[in-house]
Design a protein around this motif. Structure first.
Motif, short mmCIF file in Angstrom:
data_model
loop_
_atom_site.label_atom_id
_atom_site.label_comp_id
_atom_site.label_asym_id
_atom_site.label_seq_id
_atom_site.Cartn_x
_atom_site.Cartn_y
_atom_site.Cartn_z
N ILE A 50 0.86 -1.18 0.00
CA ILE A 50 0.00 0.00 0.00
C ILE A 50 0.89 1.24 0.00
O ILE A 50 1.65 1.46 0.94
N THR A 51 0.83 2.01 -1.07
CA THR A 51 1.63 3.24 -1.14
C THR A 51 0.79 4.42 -0.68
O THR A 51 -0.44 4.41 -0.75
N THR A 52 1.47 5.47 -0.20
CA THR A 52 0.80 6.69 0.24
C THR A 52 1.57 7.88 -0.32
O THR A 52 2.75 8.05 -0.01
N ASP A 53 0.89 8.67 -1.13
CA ASP A 53 1.55 9.80 -1.80
C ASP A 53 2.78 9.28 -2.54
O ASP A 53 2.66 8.42 -3.39
N ASP A 54 3.97 9.76 -2.20
CA ASP A 54 5.18 9.30 -2.89
C ASP A 54 5.97 8.30 -2.05
O ASP A 54 7.14 8.02 -2.33
N LEU A 55 5.34 7.75 -1.01
CA LEU A 55 6.02 6.79 -0.14
C LEU A 55 5.72 5.37 -0.60
O LEU A 55 4.58 5.02 -0.90
N ASP A 56 6.75 4.53 -0.64
CA ASP A 56 6.63 3.13 -1.02
C ASP A 56 7.51 2.31 -0.08
O ASP A 56 8.73 2.45 -0.08
N ALA A 57 6.89 1.44 0.72
CA ALA A 57 7.63 0.65 1.71
C ALA A 57 8.19 -0.64 1.13
O ALA A 57 8.90 -1.37 1.83
N LEU A 58 7.88 -0.93 -0.13
CA LEU A 58 8.29 -2.21 -0.72
C LEU A 58 9.81 -2.32 -0.89
O LEU A 58 10.40 -3.35 -0.54
N PRO A 59 10.48 -1.30 -1.44
CA PRO A 59 11.94 -1.45 -1.65
C PRO A 59 12.71 -1.76 -0.37
O PRO A 59 13.60 -2.60 -0.38
N GLN A 60 12.38 -1.08 0.74
CA GLN A 60 13.12 -1.34 1.98
C GLN A 60 12.82 -2.72 2.53
O GLN A 60 13.65 -3.33 3.19
N ALA A 61 11.62 -3.25 2.23
CA ALA A 61 11.29 -4.61 2.66
C ALA A 61 12.10 -5.63 1.87
O ALA A 61 12.68 -6.57 2.43
N VAL A 62 12.14 -5.45 0.55
CA VAL A 62 12.86 -6.40 -0.33
C VAL A 62 14.36 -6.40 0.00
O VAL A 62 15.02 -7.44 -0.06
N SER A 63 14.91 -5.25 0.37
CA SER A 63 16.34 -5.16 0.64
C SER A 63 16.73 -5.70 2.01
O SER A 63 17.90 -5.85 2.31
N ARG A 64 15.71 -6.02 2.84
CA ARG A 64 16.03 -6.49 4.20
C ARG A 64 15.21 -7.72 4.56
O ARG A 64 14.72 -7.87 5.67
N LEU A 65 15.07 -8.64 3.61
CA LEU A 65 14.24 -9.83 3.83
C LEU A 65 14.80 -10.72 4.93
O LEU A 65 14.04 -11.38 5.65
N ASN A 66 16.09 -10.77 5.08
CA ASN A 66 16.70 -11.70 6.03
C ASN A 66 17.28 -11.01 7.25
O ASN A 66 18.00 -11.62 8.04
N GLY A 67 16.98 -9.72 7.40
CA GLY A 67 17.48 -9.00 8.56
C GLY A 67 16.54 -9.14 9.75
O GLY A 67 15.50 -9.79 9.69
N SER A 68 16.91 -8.49 10.83
CA SER A 68 16.08 -8.51 12.04
C SER A 68 15.19 -7.27 12.06
O SER A 68 15.31 -6.38 11.22
N SER A 69 14.28 -7.22 13.02
CA SER A 69 13.43 -6.05 13.18
C SER A 69 14.29 -4.84 13.52
O SER A 69 15.20 -4.93 14.35
N GLN A 70 14.01 -3.71 12.86
CA GLN A 70 14.84 -2.53 13.09
C GLN A 70 14.12 -1.27 12.64
O GLN A 70 13.20 -1.31 11.83
N ALA A 71 14.57 -0.14 13.22
CA ALA A 71 14.08 1.17 12.80
C ALA A 71 15.08 1.77 11.84
O ALA A 71 16.30 1.61 12.00
N LEU A 72 14.57 2.48 10.82
CA LEU A 72 15.41 3.06 9.78
C LEU A 72 15.04 4.52 9.59
O LEU A 72 13.86 4.88 9.64
N THR A 73 16.01 5.35 9.37
CA THR A 73 15.73 6.77 9.10
C THR A 73 16.64 7.26 8.00
O THR A 73 17.76 6.76 7.81
N ASP A 74 16.14 8.24 7.22
CA ASP A 74 16.98 8.94 6.27
C ASP A 74 16.70 10.43 6.41
O ASP A 74 16.14 10.87 7.41
N ALA A 75 17.05 11.19 5.43
CA ALA A 75 16.94 12.65 5.55
C ALA A 75 15.50 13.12 5.68
O ALA A 75 15.23 14.16 6.30
N THR A 76 14.55 12.35 5.13
CA THR A 76 13.16 12.84 5.10
C THR A 76 12.14 11.88 5.69
O THR A 76 11.07 12.32 6.12
N ASN A 77 12.44 10.58 5.74
CA ASN A 77 11.43 9.60 6.14
C ASN A 77 11.92 8.72 7.28
O ASN A 77 13.13 8.62 7.55
N PHE A 78 10.94 8.07 7.92
CA PHE A 78 11.22 7.15 9.02
C PHE A 78 10.68 5.77 8.64
O PHE A 78 9.50 5.63 8.29
N GLY A 79 11.56 4.78 8.68
CA GLY A 79 11.16 3.42 8.29
C GLY A 79 11.18 2.48 9.48
O GLY A 79 11.81 2.73 10.50
#
Length: 504
Positions: free
Chosen positions: A182-211
């Motif tokens: 489910i995308t919202t405006d210009d946000l898409d959570a799919l890429p960060q999910a695909v890039s971290r399929l085998n990682g542990s639960s974690q919080a992510l931040t960049d210059a503009t968004n919080f993951g």
């Protein structure tokens, strides 16, 4: 000493008239913690985004030292200072005012008669009130998500979570298959999910968004990842809701063992039926365990109507009522407007009729006696169907004494079958060829005892239309419908004709 808060606005303090605080330098910033400190250098004990209360005891002889003190507080992340006057200093020192102005710190005066504990207590009380309100809001939202998950599935659940969080939500399995996105405006959570399929639960931040990545429960060598991307920093309530959403998604995506076992039982029964076995009673009893009563009985109910829509409406009413009671439902379509329904044998006739609600007015019900599941056969269903077909629309019957079982007499059925070929079958053929509705009109007419008005009302047509159809029926079947014996004969013909259960 400190009191944690939940992003409280400094201006809120000024609205508390009992504290008598006087604003000197304004600030629009929010604080997380309110602290009391009289140290010259409290840097090691200061929390970021905090308000510090002090009377300046350490600077009684060196008021200019308040400038460096203010700098140290600002460097530690303090956003405002509350200075107590009338004890060490009669008023807030100018050195502190100048330094705070230069550093962009908020500054307010605390009168001599107001103890600091009054301020921290007010903050703590407000914190408790806000926490209680947020907790209630969280519980309500969790209940809403529960309902959405049950009724709408994984897609509806993720969409509701995305709406609440104001962000994007995606769920991907460990093989990279997308369960939902489910995308919202210009946000898409799919890429960060695909890039971290085998990682542990974690919080992510960049210059503009919080993951946020939440690794869900592993089943065998497979697991899912819930990914959330938000334009604002997630609160504790947001994080709690994300975890709750992940739990619901786990239930929806991973079939529980009990469900898997039930699927195996159903498939086993299907295989038995395919192979023509009729002795697999153990599997049959397990499949119907949620429907039988304590004595192992089921109530078979035959539902028939003039249209498939009326029967579907009745089934929907029953399904809704049973869902509210958390009870199981089993039904089977026997013909276009005929359904067989199984309910617990312990249900009374009155209780069963109540399940149909207002939809009962559009169908006929024949409610069978409580019967063990192995004794429910085609012969019993034919008897229920034959009885149901003789009823007026909106009525029900419970055959206790086998009142119409004489209709199952082979010789009588042979006679009625011959009579059907000369009458009712002609109408069926005529309707198929000419796209007319003479046969349903005759059914309603005989069930209403030859009453034109009731027939017209049930079929939703004008009385003149009914009379015209009756004339045409008499011509095709070569009968006199004014004769009550003829109508009674046709009623029995229709009951036995439509009462036959199809052989597969």
């Amino acid at each position: 000493m400190e009191t944690p808060t939940q992003d409280m606005d400094v201006r809120w303090l000024y609205t508390q008239s009992q504290l008598k605080l006087r604003e000197i330098l304004p600030t629009n910033k929010t604080f997380d913690v309110i602290q009391i400190s009289e140290l010259v250098d409290p840097t090691d004990f200061i929390s970021p985004n905090s308000v510090v209360l002090s009377v300046g005891i350490a600077f009684a002889e060196t008021p200019d030292g308040l400038r460096d003190w203010a700098h140290r507080l600002a460097d530690a992340g303090v956003i405002a200072i509350g200075f107590g006057s009338g004890l060490t200093f009669p008023q807030v020192p100018q050195a502190l005012i100048d330094a705070s102005l230069h550093l962009g710190l908020g500054l307010f005066e605390v009168p001599r008669e107001i103890p600091f504990i009054s301020i921290t207590s007010s903050v703590r009380d407000e914190q408790t009130r806000r926490a209680g309100r947020l907790q209630q809001e969280l519980l309500l939202e969790q209940e809403r998500l529960n309902s959405i998950a049950i009724s709408g599935g994984i897609e509806a659940l993720c969409r509701a979570a995305a709406d609440y969080l104001g962000g994007a939500v995606a769920i991907v399995d460990s093989d990279g298959r997308v369960a939902c996105s489910i995308t919202t405006d210009d946000l898409d959570a799919l890429p960060q999910a695909v890039s971290r399929l085998n990682g542990s639960s974690q919080a992510l931040t960049d210059a503009t968004n919080f993951g946020f990545i939440h690794r869900m429960t592993r089943y065998g060598d497979r697991h899912h990842v819930l990914s959330v991307l938000m334009p604002t920093r997630p609160s504790e309530q947001h994080r709690a809701l994300i975890r709750h959403c992940a739990g619901l998604a786990d239930i929806l995506l991973q079939r529980p063992e009990a469900m898997r076992d039930r699927e195996i039982e159903v498939r086993s029964l299907a295989m038995s039926l395919l192979l023509g076995r009729s002795d697999d009673l153990a599997t049959i009893h397990r499949v119907f365990a949620d429907i039988t009563d304590a004595s192992g009985n089921i109530r078979p109910i035959l539902i028939t109507g003039n249209t498939p829509q009326s029967v579907r409406k009745a089934l929907s009413s029953v399904a809704t009522a049973l869902y509210k009671q958390e009870r199981a439902l089993a039904h089977l379509r026997l013909a276009e407007s005929t359904e067989l329904l199984f309910l617990r044998g312990s249900r009374s006739v009155h209780n069963i009729v109540q399940l149909f609600g207002t939809a009962a007015s559009g169908v006929r019900l024949c409610i069978g006696l409580p019967t063990r599941v192995e004794n429910i056969d085609k012969k019993l269903i034919r008897e229920l169907t034959a009885t149901a077909k003789t009823l007026q629309l909106g009525t029900y019957a419970e055959p206790r004494d086998g009142t119409l079982l004489w209709l199952q007499n082979p010789e009588l059925r042979k006679i009625l079958k011959t009579r059907s070929r000369d009458t009712y079958d002609r109408l069926l053929d005529h309707d198929r060829t000419n796209n007319t509705e003479l046969a349903p009109t005759l059914v309603s007419f005989t069930q209403h005892g030859g009453h034109i008005g009731d027939t017209a009302k049930e079929l939703g047509i004008h009385r003149h239309t009914v009379r015209t159809r009756m004339i045409r029926i008499e011509e095709i079947c070569e009968i006199d419908l004014n004769d009550p014996l003829t109508r009674a004969e046709l009623l029995l013909v229709i009951a036995t004709k439509e009462g036959d259960v199809e052989k597969h």
